[in-house]
Design a protein around this motif. Structure first.
Motif, PDB file in Angstrom:
ATOM      1  N   TYR A   1      -8.451  10.012 -46.145  1.00 64.04           N
ATOM      2  CA  TYR A   1      -8.162   9.911 -44.879  1.00 64.04           C
ATOM      3  C   TYR A   1      -6.867   9.052 -44.584  1.00 64.04           C
ATOM      4  O   TYR A   1      -6.075   8.896 -43.648  1.00 64.04           O
ATOM      5  CB  TYR A   1      -9.082   8.973 -43.993  1.00 64.04           C
ATOM      6  N   GLY A   2      -6.106   8.308 -45.778  1.00 59.19           N
ATOM      7  CA  GLY A   2      -4.980   7.653 -45.548  1.00 59.19           C
ATOM      8  C   GLY A   2      -5.078   6.325 -45.106  1.00 59.19           C
ATOM      9  O   GLY A   2      -6.056   5.820 -45.053  1.00 59.19           O
ATOM     10  N   THR A   3      -3.993   5.627 -45.288  1.00 64.96           N
ATOM     11  CA  THR A   3      -3.924   4.224 -44.964  1.00 64.96           C
ATOM     12  C   THR A   3      -3.836   3.919 -43.424  1.00 64.96           C
ATOM     13  O   THR A   3      -3.900   5.118 -42.761  1.00 64.96           O
ATOM     14  CB  THR A   3      -2.490   3.623 -45.466  1.00 64.96           C
TER      15      THR A   3
ATOM     16  N   ASP B   1      -6.337   6.893 -55.106  1.00 71.49           N
ATOM     17  CA  ASP B   1      -5.188   6.942 -54.720  1.00 71.49           C
ATOM     18  C   ASP B   1      -4.222   5.975 -55.504  1.00 71.49           C
ATOM     19  O   ASP B   1      -3.095   5.619 -54.956  1.00 71.49           O
ATOM     20  CB  ASP B   1      -4.969   6.225 -53.213  1.00 71.49           C
TER      21      ASP B   1
ATOM     22  N   ARG C   1       0.236  13.840 -31.592  1.00 67.81           N
ATOM     23  CA  ARG C   1       0.244  14.349 -32.535  1.00 67.81           C
ATOM     24  C   ARG C   1       1.743  14.815 -33.125  1.00 67.81           C
ATOM     25  O   ARG C   1       2.032  14.647 -34.343  1.00 67.81           O
ATOM     26  CB  ARG C   1      -0.845  15.652 -33.201  1.00 67.81           C
TER      27      ARG C   1
ATOM     28  N   ARG D   1      -1.659   3.284 -41.465  1.00 65.18           N
ATOM     29  CA  ARG D   1      -0.404   4.084 -40.795  1.00 65.18           C
ATOM     30  C   ARG D   1      -0.821   5.502 -40.522  1.00 65.18           C
ATOM     31  O   ARG D   1      -0.385   6.074 -39.438  1.00 65.18           O
ATOM     32  CB  ARG D   1       0.687   3.970 -41.819  1.00 65.18           C
ATOM     33  N   GLU D   2      -1.534   6.143 -41.476  1.00 65.39           N
ATOM     34  CA  GLU D   2      -1.842   7.705 -41.343  1.00 65.39           C
ATOM     35  C   GLU D   2      -2.972   7.975 -40.477  1.00 65.39           C
ATOM     36  O   GLU D   2      -3.004   8.952 -39.866  1.00 65.39           O
ATOM     37  CB  GLU D   2      -2.171   8.107 -42.717  1.00 65.39           C
TER      38      GLU D   2
ATOM     39  N   ASN E   1      -0.758  -2.782 -42.919  1.00 62.79           N
ATOM     40  CA  ASN E   1      -0.850  -1.251 -43.285  1.00 62.79           C
ATOM     41  C   ASN E   1      -2.149  -0.965 -44.476  1.00 62.79           C
ATOM     42  O   ASN E   1      -1.788  -0.724 -45.498  1.00 62.79           O
ATOM     43  CB  ASN E   1       0.024  -0.511 -43.711  1.00 62.79           C
TER      44      ASN E   1
ATOM     45  N   ASP F   1       5.917   3.196 -36.876  1.00 60.88           N
ATOM     46  CA  ASP F   1       5.797   3.102 -38.401  1.00 60.88           C
ATOM     47  C   ASP F   1       6.709   2.046 -38.635  1.00 60.88           C
ATOM     48  O   ASP F   1       6.389   1.422 -39.765  1.00 60.88           O
ATOM     49  CB  ASP F   1       6.424   4.595 -39.056  1.00 60.88           C
TER      50      ASP F   1
END
Length: 485
Positions: free
Chosen positions: A166-168, A399, A193, A170-171, A157, A203
């Motif tokens: 944008y997130g990790t 973050d 989505r 995973r996201e 991850n 996940d």
């Protein structure tokens, strides 16, 4: 023992693997397999029955079935850029390394839905280039982009510099294809989505470091390519001031901050010592240096102003001028060209190599709530200085992720420093401030003792129950992530 000596292991199993992937893709001599048997840090190395390089999901599944039938451990491996020993076998376990580098196809790219399906062996930079060719971006970003692979990014991850927007990994992931410990295949590459049809196995496998199965492909989100970027290096009055500037920038740009990287002066000094051609961005030392990048895909933000500047740059500088008047910011350097932008990012991405070249160090990959960043760094730096350490810290401040490294202070000898006592202080304060001891590098082998000591026991029990349910024979990357019961 010569370089052509077989690693070890039953000929019958090796022959069975050759029948699946072809003789050229089963490496059995020490000379051929050496690079696969040691991790990037050189701290972890072991033996294996063979290194197998499958070229398809069906081949991965068959390899896993063979290993499962003979109770042989399967160790998935990507670009070999991990820092925790997660991609090499544990000594004593008969193991087969499954290298996914041949599975490097980008299966499809949907411009309308802004998604891409990539196999686990695709190099991150290759995926980024493919997206950009279609006017889109895949925003996962860190220094190893030219050699790390998508499968490895999913396995740990991975985060990087753009997580604040944008997130990790995973996201960014919408679905996976994976081979489970019994050789069965999960195909969930729809790219939906919304899909509330039960447990989210995607996940569960992301971040599992190959202990629950092997991710062979994934579908990812893509985003519009920015039409304008503002890249700035600033000197903040303090860490508290830096966080205030981050929030002001987010508000001012509608969440346009892509990167907000903490680069204090000691880290910059080490980089310049190892890489003398890298210039300091500011004339005066920046005790709280911050590399900021703001981006926008709005055409209006790319418009040229009367003074020749780009509107986005002008908006960012207008806000930073206000911050300077309020004493939050002391100095600012704005990248005026793509070369200046690249120079700033080269400086940021050189830190790990610079610290490694400078001598022994203990590296921490931690995260904290933003409000606790300044209290942690201020208190820990003072405690470490008293013990004879020089903290060399950089981080994804946007973050809350810090790469907090301890090196020997000037005039001190590393072997004489109380490292174990320092680690106790580091983790005690981290726990008190509700932080995490592993933010984006994974657990692997190196963090198992910390995992056992600091992870909540009820969570560990649940993780062990999941592991037993999906991998009752414990053949999927054993000795990683989960400390022994």
């Amino acid at each position: 023992m010569t370089a052509d000596t077989p690693i070890k292991g039953p000929t019958s199993i090796v022959n069975a693997l050759r029948e699946v992937v072809g003789e050229a893709n089963v490496l059995t001599s020490l000379n051929e397999a050496a690079a696969y048997l040691t991790d990037w840090t050189r701290q972890f190395s072991s033996e294996a029955l063979a290194v197998v390089r499958p070229g398809s999901t069906d081949e991965v599944a068959e390899v896993v079935r063979i290993c499962s039938a003979h109770n042989i451990a399967v160790v998935p491996q990507g670009g070999r850029t991990g820092l925790c020993g997660g991609g090499v076998p544990v000594a004593g376990d008969p193991s087969v390394i499954v290298s996914l580098t041949r599975m490097n196809a980008i299966r499809s790219l949907d411009e309308t839905g802004r998604t891409v399906v990539a196999e686990a062996g695709v190099v991150l930079e290759t995926l980024q280039d493919a997206a950009l060719t279609n006017g889109l971006i895949f925003p996962l970003m860190f220094g190893a982009k030219g050699s790390c692979t998508i499968g490895g990014n999913l396995s740990t991850n991975a985060g990087g510099s753009n997580v604040v927007r944008y997130g990790t990994t995973r996201e960014l992931c919408l679905g996976i294809e994976a081979v489970m410990p019994d050789g069965s295949v999960i195909n969930a590459l729809t790219g939906l989505r919304k899909d509330n049809t039960g447990y989210d196995l995607k996940d569960l496998l992301i971040g599992a470091e190959g202990t629950l199965g092997i991710i062979t492909a994934a579908v990812f989100k893509l985003f519009p390519a920015p039409s304008a970027r503002a890249t700035v290096f600033l000197s903040a009055a303090s860490l508290e001031s830096a966080i205030a500037v981050l929030n002001r920038l987010q508000d001012h740009t509608g969440g346009g901050v892509e990167a907000f990287e903490y680069m204090p002066q000691p880290a910059v000094d080490v980089i310049r010592k190892v890489f003398p051609d890298i210039r300091s961005p500011l004339e005066n030392p920046a005790e709280t240096g911050i590399l900021v990048e703001v981006a926008s895909s709005r055409p209006a933000d790319a418009e040229e102003m009367e003074d020749g500047s780009i509107r986005l740059n002008s908006d960012v500088m207008e806000l930073l001028a206000d911050c300077m008047e309020e004493g939050l910011v002391l100095d600012v350097m704005v990248a005026q060209s793509e070369q200046q932008r690249n120079d700033l990012w080269r400086m940021r991405e050189s830190i790990l190599e610079a610290i490694t070249e400078s001598g022994p160090a203990y590296h921490l990959d931690i995260s904290l709530p933003l409000a606790q960043i300044a209290p942690y760094v201020n208190e820990m730096d003072a405690q470490m200085a008293q013990l004879g350490f020089q903290p060399l810290t950089v981080g994804h401040l946007g973050d809350g992720n810090l790469h907090y490294a301890l090196s020997a202070a000037e005039g001190r000898v590393w072997e004489e420093l109380p490292l174990e006592g320092a680690k106790q202080k580091v983790f005690a304060l981290l726990t008190r401030l509700n932080g995490s001891f592993s933010a984006e590098h994974g657990i692997g082998q190196s963090k198992l003792p910390v995992m056992a000591a600091l992870k909540e026991q009820t969570q560990l029990a649940a993780m062990h129950a999941i592991k037993r349910a999906l991998d009752p024979s414990n053949t999927m990357n054993p000795g990683k992530l989960l400390p022994p019961v």
